[in-house]
Design a protein around this motif. Sequence first.
Motif, PDB file in Angstrom:
ATOM      1  N   GLU A 175       4.855  -6.296   3.033  1.00 24.94           N
ATOM      2  CA  GLU A 175       4.596  -7.538   3.761  1.00 24.94           C
ATOM      3  C   GLU A 175       5.492  -8.658   3.260  1.00 24.94           C
ATOM      4  O   GLU A 175       6.066  -9.423   4.050  1.00 24.94           O
ATOM      5  N   SER A 189       1.777   0.002   6.310  1.00 25.23           N
ATOM      6  CA  SER A 189       3.042  -0.744   6.275  1.00 25.23           C
ATOM      7  C   SER A 189       3.652  -0.835   7.663  1.00 25.23           C
ATOM      8  O   SER A 189       4.225  -1.868   8.048  1.00 25.23           O
ATOM      9  N   ALA A 195       1.795  -3.492   9.550  1.00 30.47           N
ATOM     10  CA  ALA A 195       2.200  -4.823   9.073  1.00 30.47           C
ATOM     11  C   ALA A 195       3.563  -5.210   9.632  1.00 30.47           C
ATOM     12  O   ALA A 195       3.780  -6.357  10.051  1.00 30.47           O
TER      13      ALA A 195
END
Length: 1251
Positions: A493, A531, A534
Amino acid sequence: MKVTVDTILSLSESDGVDELQKHLTLLSDDQLTTMLTNSAVKGKDAGVLIKAIFKGSPVSVSHGANRRLLVYKHCIPLCESGDLQTEVTSDIIGLLMLETHSLPGHALATLASLYVDAIKLGEMNSGRSLELFPTILTALAATEALAYGKGKLLFVKSKLEEIALWDPQCVIHLTTMFRDVPLSAEELQFLIEKILRMFLKLDLQEIPPLVYQLLLLTAKGCKKLVLEGIISYFKKQDQLQKEEQRNGDEDVEVQTILQDQLRHVEGTVILHIVFAIRLDHELGREFFKNLKVNAAQSDPLCPFSIALLLSVARIQRFEEQVFEFLKGAITKNFKDDQIQHSSKFLQELLPQFNSISNMILDTVKNSVFGWDHVTQGLVQLGFILMDSFGPKAGAFGKVTEGASSTAKTPNQLACRLGGQVLLESFKMHEPIRGEILEQVLNRLVTKTASPVTHFIDLLSSIVMSAPMILLESSSKVTETFDQLSYLPLSTVEGLLKAVQPLLKASMSMKDALILVLRKAMFSSNLDGRKSAVAGFLLLLKNFRILGSLASSQASQAITSSQVQADVHSRYNTAANEAFCLEILSSLRRCLNQQADVRLMLYEGFHDVLRRNSQLASSIMQTLLSQLKRYFEPEQDLLPPLKLESCISAHGDQVFIQEPLAHLLCCTVHCLLWNQNIRSGGNVSNDEDDEDEEGGVQSELHTILESITKRMIKSELEDFELDKCAEFSTSSSVGVKNSIYAVLVMGLNEVLMEYNFITANYSKNHFEDVLELFKRYHKVSEILKERAGKGRPTSSKTSRSLLSLGFISTLLTALFRDSTQSREECLSVLRSSGDFLRYSVSVALQKIQQLEETGHTDGPEGQSPDKTFCHLCDITSVLMWRYTNVPSTVEDAGKKEKGQSVSLLCLEGLLRVFTTVLQRFPTRMSNFLSSLDVSGEGEAEGEGSDLTEQTAFYIRQFQRALMNQLSGGEEGFNSKEAQLLVSILSILSRQHNPSSQQFVQMITWTVKICKETNFEDISLTKGLLSLLFNMHVLYKSPVSLLWEMCQDIHSQLGDIDQDVEVEKQSHFAIISMKTAASTTLLVLSQVGKVLDEVDWLIAKKKGQIGSDRTISEKKSVLWQLPQDPIEKAVTIQLGTLLTALHELVQTALPTGPCTDTLMRELSRTYSILTTLTKYVSLVVIYDCNVHQKHFFFILQYIQLCAKVLRESKAIPNLIFNIEQYEKFLILLSKKSKVKSLRFLSICTAYTTASVT
């Protein structure tokens, strides 16, 4: 007979030496010198002629020696005249050097005087003949006898001293010349000191060649002196240059120094020194030795010496030493600065330390002037600081030093300095940009087990400062993208947020990222799929479709003014919309994955909608479809949601599959936001789209209303939850029930927020809100009851799903809304004490989350500006509620279970002030000025400065504490008083210690401590800690400690029961009950005072050690007048010993009090021992009485054999006393002062006591 050059040359070639002598005798001095001049100027036969003259001028006869001397005296100025060709001059000087040793002593002395006079008159500017001078001095020193002056050695020295008046223009030639002159150590030191003094008289351009010659001269010795002199010169030049910049070249007596010229000269000198150290490692060792000796000084380094160190680091054998020294110097500077700022006593004694961080950053700025040899060292230093002092992973992966808005500890400051060095180096030096970027990205990829927030911050700063430059290294970034699925989610992030501006400017980088995210979406690793979510959410937030509403979040600092390439100009709207819809399609696949993946999606949808409002239709349709999977459409069925579909089982393990409460929360927030935007007419769209969205919104409202009604009708049994249900984590049934309970509580919270916001202050809707809360409260109480019985349940309270913005609105309505038309409906909620406490408790939970993580759950929780505004509103409400409804009134009116609302408000205020100071330290003034306590819509103290604002709120809390203390024991609430003291302690830190308000605060605190007689240990600790923390910033607290020790002695009595202690009461807060805990506080403060004294002595020792050796110091120190630092240490230790003398006689309870007293006494004697070694006798305090009473405390402790056996402090104390006696005896003998009346008795008694 006429004598010609040809005649002399022919006679010289033949064997007729006698004939040659006769012919030379016929020549007068003028004729001979004319002949020499003509031959030399023509460049023909000059060397041969001189050889012939020397052949015909034997030294054994006086006229021969005189003729030789004449040749020397004529040829030296002839060579300096510049009329001769270089080759001729070299030949002449070479011949003269060969014949020098044959000259008699008086001739050598005459030539030496000739040279000295020429140098003094400035006639040696070309320096061509100076090569001969060392040969003359060498020959002069080698002569066996010299009838000149007082002897040959004194004569050579006198010649050197005479040269002290040499012309600056010939200093370089002379320095070169002295390399070949044999010099004693004393003469060499005199010579180098003279050359160093000449630096100030030379032009800057002449410094590098002179430094080069000086470094060659260090082969003879005085390496330390040369290095010190060079560094000192450039340090002074830097200071003068800065002074000129500050003063605008006014009132500066020296010649104006051009910055670029100075930097180029410094760079050249650094190269010379590094080259010399490469050839002479002894010079390098002397350099480090000198730095370490001077490390104790207040400013041992300067930008020039730092640049020199970084250049020396390129030499492999010194690399480790350089960076270890710099690391130590940096942390020591930060620690010393921190220690000094925390004590007024130290601030008054020592000047402000020069900031080493400023020096290093100045070195970075200076390196732009062609210092390529420094840049590599800067990069290494930056990464070493960030690696060594960055946040570390503690137990269970918890960060030991959490990220804060401001660096506070020395380690945090050092880490921040490393980032600043790298960022500034990246901006200034193109060749090292690739290396810096590569190393940052490598650390993000490899350091998966430790926090990398500092590297992410650095990467973000690099991108923001030069995004277009970074595009040149886009391949390195795309290579890092390949590792995303293997990195921790927080790293992913942070990395994607940092490089987000680059994605808008580079289509290839964006495409590479999308490819990686698509692969990660199907990764077998859960973190890899998270991930991917995100990354896709970030893309949706920042690649807005044309026509999307520009929300306040969309203008965050994540965009860069330097990145002008927006999606509207780079890509067409249709392609961009298709891109976003494609991403949404990929994200819909996540709705069938694990709960953690779905949770990320639900938490991110609202931010996507706010940033990219044109996606509203697709997002709302997605949420509606997902919600329908769990919604029971039959209106008569209870419960309205299929909770059994939200869990999944794998063998005996039960886990949540669908975070239904978060799904409903996301749906409600997106629905309400979209409804507000559409009703405001801020976004235009096609009619078909509007109809479609309107249909989705209407259907969602219908579903939410149905869920609300049926949740109110549902009983706990409908969810298989009741008081008999099992919630143990050791069984699958208990885990399932726990999941159900959390889901039901979350659903009720979300419905409460939805119904409150859509109620439009309708009484019926507020009644529904209260009914929903009652259902929530029932489940919450059952879980608390189970936890209270000691059963293994999930004791961690689940986070509330209420948003921070809604909490702000709710608290304002409950406590501050006085609108007449809303009174009736709000009274429904206000009538429930549990609901009021719940509302404030959720606010406390959100504030704590903000303090720990820097953000909160829910909409706008990631926006610092929005969060800050909500925090200000919540604080205004809490402050108003506490000050207008005192807890005493509330407690008298209602006797309900749980904490009072006022006490919860006060606890919230404490957490708010702590959070603002940690997360928004630079906005404290804005925070205080925004608080509206009066209820008139105007913030208190608006327009005033921070000191006045803080003083206003301090008075509010002082008044509240006084009300507590003046209400008697019946109205006294210990916890409330402690909270008030904690708040006062936090607010008092905002005052400048030199301000009048700070003095008033100390005066008030002292008065409270002197007049308060509540025997409450916690309150006593809080007030005395507040007093100590403030007093140390105002003046030394030793006198305060003395008075408190007297009070403790008075309360606890004397160790000798026959002695009646005089009743004293300086501080009423110290009583029989609180005396023991006060003793530990006092001794803790004594320890801090001893720390300061110890630190001060170490500083003084370092300064003395750098000025003179210990032997020199001891021989002269007794005659010196007392130093101000010595005098201050004398007063500190004197008063402190008097205070400890009181405690030594006190009948302290055995245990922590006596052990701590022993340790502090031991430290005191250890420091006294140090003083007897290094400072004057005036410092040594007459502590004989103190030692006499030490006997009594040993006797008292002996009453408790167990304590005596287990205590290790007593032998240490006795050893330190004996050491003190030993050095005091030596000191007494030297000073002839009798101060040892009790010492021998003490030694005998203490030894016997231990035995």
